[in-house]
Design a protein around this motif. Structure first.
Motif, short mmCIF file in Angstrom:
data_model
loop_
_atom_site.label_atom_id
_atom_site.label_comp_id
_atom_site.label_asym_id
_atom_site.label_seq_id
_atom_site.Cartn_x
_atom_site.Cartn_y
_atom_site.Cartn_z
N UNK A 555 -12.72 22.10 36.44
CA UNK A 555 -14.10 21.63 36.50
C UNK A 555 -15.03 22.60 37.24
N UNK A 556 -14.66 23.13 38.42
CA UNK A 556 -15.55 24.11 39.06
C UNK A 556 -15.75 25.38 38.24
N UNK A 557 -14.72 25.83 37.53
CA UNK A 557 -14.87 27.03 36.70
C UNK A 557 -15.84 26.76 35.55
N UNK A 558 -15.73 25.59 34.92
CA UNK A 558 -16.65 25.26 33.83
C UNK A 558 -18.09 25.15 34.32
N UNK A 559 -18.29 24.64 35.53
CA UNK A 559 -19.65 24.58 36.08
C UNK A 559 -20.23 25.97 36.23
N UNK A 560 -19.40 26.92 36.63
CA UNK A 560 -19.88 28.29 36.77
C UNK A 560 -20.14 28.94 35.41
N UNK A 561 -19.22 28.75 34.47
CA UNK A 561 -19.32 29.43 33.18
C UNK A 561 -20.42 28.83 32.32
N UNK A 562 -20.51 27.51 32.26
CA UNK A 562 -21.46 26.86 31.36
C UNK A 562 -22.84 26.69 31.96
N UNK A 563 -22.90 26.41 33.28
CA UNK A 563 -24.19 26.11 33.91
C UNK A 563 -24.66 27.18 34.89
N UNK A 564 -23.82 28.15 35.19
CA UNK A 564 -24.19 29.15 36.19
C UNK A 564 -24.22 28.61 37.60
N UNK A 565 -23.60 27.46 37.83
CA UNK A 565 -23.59 26.83 39.15
C UNK A 565 -22.30 27.20 39.87
N UNK A 566 -22.42 28.02 40.89
CA UNK A 566 -21.24 28.47 41.64
C UNK A 566 -20.90 27.57 42.81
N UNK A 567 -21.70 26.56 43.08
CA UNK A 567 -21.46 25.71 44.23
C UNK A 567 -20.10 25.03 44.22
N UNK A 568 -19.74 24.29 43.15
CA UNK A 568 -18.42 23.63 43.15
C UNK A 568 -17.27 24.61 43.32
N UNK A 569 -17.36 25.79 42.71
CA UNK A 569 -16.27 26.76 42.84
C UNK A 569 -16.20 27.31 44.26
N UNK A 570 -17.33 27.57 44.88
CA UNK A 570 -17.30 28.06 46.26
C UNK A 570 -16.67 27.04 47.19
N UNK A 571 -16.96 25.77 46.97
CA UNK A 571 -16.32 24.72 47.79
C UNK A 571 -14.82 24.71 47.57
N UNK A 572 -14.41 24.84 46.31
CA UNK A 572 -12.98 24.85 46.01
C UNK A 572 -12.30 26.05 46.67
#
Length: 587
Positions: A555-572
């Motif tokens: 889910x965090x990777x998809x947020x980065x790839x599809x939406x450009x949102x790095x927040x969830x991945x940085x938290x992970x």
């Protein structure tokens, strides 16, 4: 069995009626081919006796004679093509009686209880299915010697009926217990009874011959006279297709009648156990599908083929039973004798079936080579998972370089690595002190989450890179067959392109990009946070953190790839302790 039930009698009668209908189609085709010749003979005899004469009759006689000759030549060509056509043979692993005496004994005992002929041989297929397959050919069928009986019309020799081959799904042998396998095979083995009926056997040979003739005619003729050869081959194929279309409905109804008769005959053998065994069939299919698509396919794409797929299905189904409440309790049967104990060398049979599965579902070579080698389950995490991640991470960074993307230095040096007189300082964005890009996760995150997002461009670049690598891979010839343990070989590949049964459709650019970003994250976790590559029997490659599988990366990777949102991945990344600024080891 001393008698049969009403359901079996009805099914057998329906099958025989349809078989006779198929044979009538064959007889009508023969009669149509002989009709012009019969008319020509009548005209020639009448002319010889002086009953007809004159210019008109002479012209008609020679025209009919010429037409008869052409029709007879065409009919002879079609008959030869049907007789010589080699029907399709399913890809299987031959299993000799020396390799599985207990399994042969079980099948023969089952056939005796059912009162039907025993199958002539047993073979394994890397799929969750079992069936009977006729692998005889009219020219190869032996003629009875001592058992030859004169026909009622006088002295003809009858061909000895040869029982079909029993094909068993190899996952069944490893997951099912002996009693369950016997119950599942009962209705299949019962089908040898209808197969021995002369009318049904003849009808099947006719239909299979037509099918083989159609397939042969579809193959392009080799050599310099392609156009000259194409016309007669096309004519033969057209006639065979015409006959096959007229036979299709009768053939399907005949097989339904055979199946109904076999099912009714098997009712009295292990019927109660068969209900429970059918549940195991469904469970085996689910686990086998997950094992192939999630576990085997990544290895095949890396040029490695797991050599113990059937043993792996037991682990996959055990894990499925643990996770799925509906399957809970199925693992309690594992204390009983597994059906693979009926084989003398289960490991050798598993390896052969695993290689065949890779050939069928992925199109891999038929033999082991430098770029196509087996892998054990113990080696899978290091030799498949870790290599897969690092290969995809390297491809991702190569595409970034090809796009002309260079990170800009930001902030002071965060980490000093090196030795033996070499000290290099890396900035937070993946660039060293002299401005050379280095493989860091921070560089990837920066490009996907920046104000000018590069997700679509990067996805297209990765798709193109994957396509180029696949096109550059050596292509395997579609024909050829691995030799069996007893020296026999079956040319079952024909001219169909491989793989015959692809497991997954082509992946989209976004899916490929998400896989590559996740691979880069996993490499960084392994190199900077003490994580390790692992194997999940149902989901394939897994990331282990402190010995536990982390399944929350998608889910965090998809947020980065599809939406450009790095927040969830940085938290992970922070929760795992991954350093994005440190370089990642690539292959």
């Amino acid at each position: 069995m001393s008698g049969t039930g009403t359901g079996e009698e009805l099914g057998a009668q329906a099958a025989r009626a349809r078989a006779l209908a198929l044979l009538r189609i064959r007889s009508r085709a023969t009669a149509a081919a002989l009709l012009p010749a019969a008319v020509a003979v009548v005209l020639l005899v009448a002319a010889a006796q002086g009953r007809i004469g004159g210019g008109g009759w002479d012209a008609l006689r020679w025209a009919v004679t010429a037409c008869a000759a052409v029709v007879l030549l065409g009919a002879a060509a079609v008959s030869v093509a049907i007789a010589r056509a080699r029907p399709a043979v399913s890809p299987t692993v031959p299993l000799s009686e020396q390799a599985a005496p207990d399994l042969y004994r079980l099948v023969r005992d089952l056939a005796d209880r059912l009162g039907v002929p025993a199958p002539s041989a047993i073979a394994l297929t890397p799929d969750c299915d079992s069936w009977l397959e006729d692998r005889t050919h009219r020219s190869a069928q032996p003629v009875e010697n001592s058992a030859t009986r004169p026909a009622a019309s006088g002295g003809r020799r009858h061909r000895a009926p040869v029982a079909p081959v029993l094909v068993i799904g190899s996952p069944f042998l490893w997951w099912m217990r002996v009693a369950e396998l016997r119950a599942v095979l009962a209705p299949v083995v019962a089908g040898t009874g209808p197969a021995a009926h002369p009318d049904i056997a003849a009808a099947r040979r006719f239909v299979r011959g037509l099918d083989g003739a159609v397939a042969d005619a579809a193959v392009a003729a080799p050599g310099g006279f392609t156009r000259l050869r194409r016309l007669p081959r096309g004519l033969v194929g057209w006639i065979a297709r015409l006959l096959l279309r007229s036979c299709r409905g009768h053939a399907a109804a005949m097989e339904r009648g055979v199946a109904a008769a076999a099912s009714e005959r098997a009712q009295a053998v292990d019927y109660g156990l068969r209900i429970a065994a059918q549940e195991q069939v469904g469970l085996a299919y689910a686990g086998w599908d997950r094992l192939l698509t999630r576990v085997a396919l990544p290895a095949w794409r890396m040029g490695r083929w797991p050599s113990r797929l059937d043993a792996g299905v037991v682990s996959a189904l055990t894990e499925l039973s643990r996770r799925d409440r509906l399957a809970d309790g199925f693992t309690s049967r594992l204390g009983e004798r597994p059906a693979c104990d009926l084989l003398e060398e289960p490991g050798a049979a598993d390896e052969a079936a695993s290689l065949l599965a890779a050939r069928l579902f992925h199109g891999g070579p038929a033999e082991t080579g430098p770029d196509w080698s087996p892998v054990d389950w113990q080696q899978y995490p290091e030799e498949v998972v870790d290599r897969k991640w690092r290969t995809e991470a390297a491809r991702l960074l190569r595409v970034l370089d090809a796009m002309g993307v260079r990170p800009t230095p930001a902030g002071g040096p965060d980490e000093t690595v090196g030795g033996a007189g070499t000290v290099r300082a890396f900035g937070a964005h993946g660039v060293d002190a002299v401005g050379v890009a280095v493989p860091t996760l921070a560089r990837v995150v920066e490009q996907l989450s920046g104000p000018d997002g590069r997700g679509e461009e990067l996805a297209a670049g990765i798709s193109a890179a994957v396509a180029r690598e696949e096109a550059a891979a050596p292509q395997q010839p579609p024909a050829g067959s691995p030799a069996s343990s007893d020296g026999d070989a079956l040319d079952f590949w024909g001219t169909d392109p491989l793989p015959l049964f692809p497991l997954q459709p082509p992946r989209t650019g976004t899916e490929l990009l998400a896989d590559h970003v996740a691979a880069m994250v996993c490499c960084a976790a392994v190199d900077t946070a003490g994580a390790a590559p692992g194997l999940d029997w149902l989901d394939g490659p897994a990331l282990l953190v402190d010995g536990e599988r982390r399944a929350d990366l998608g889910s965090p990777v998809l947020s980065l790839v599809e939406d450009g949102d790095a927040g969830p991945l940085r938290c992970w990344l922070a929760s795992v302790g991954v350093r994005t600024d440190k370089p990642v080891r690539l292959v």
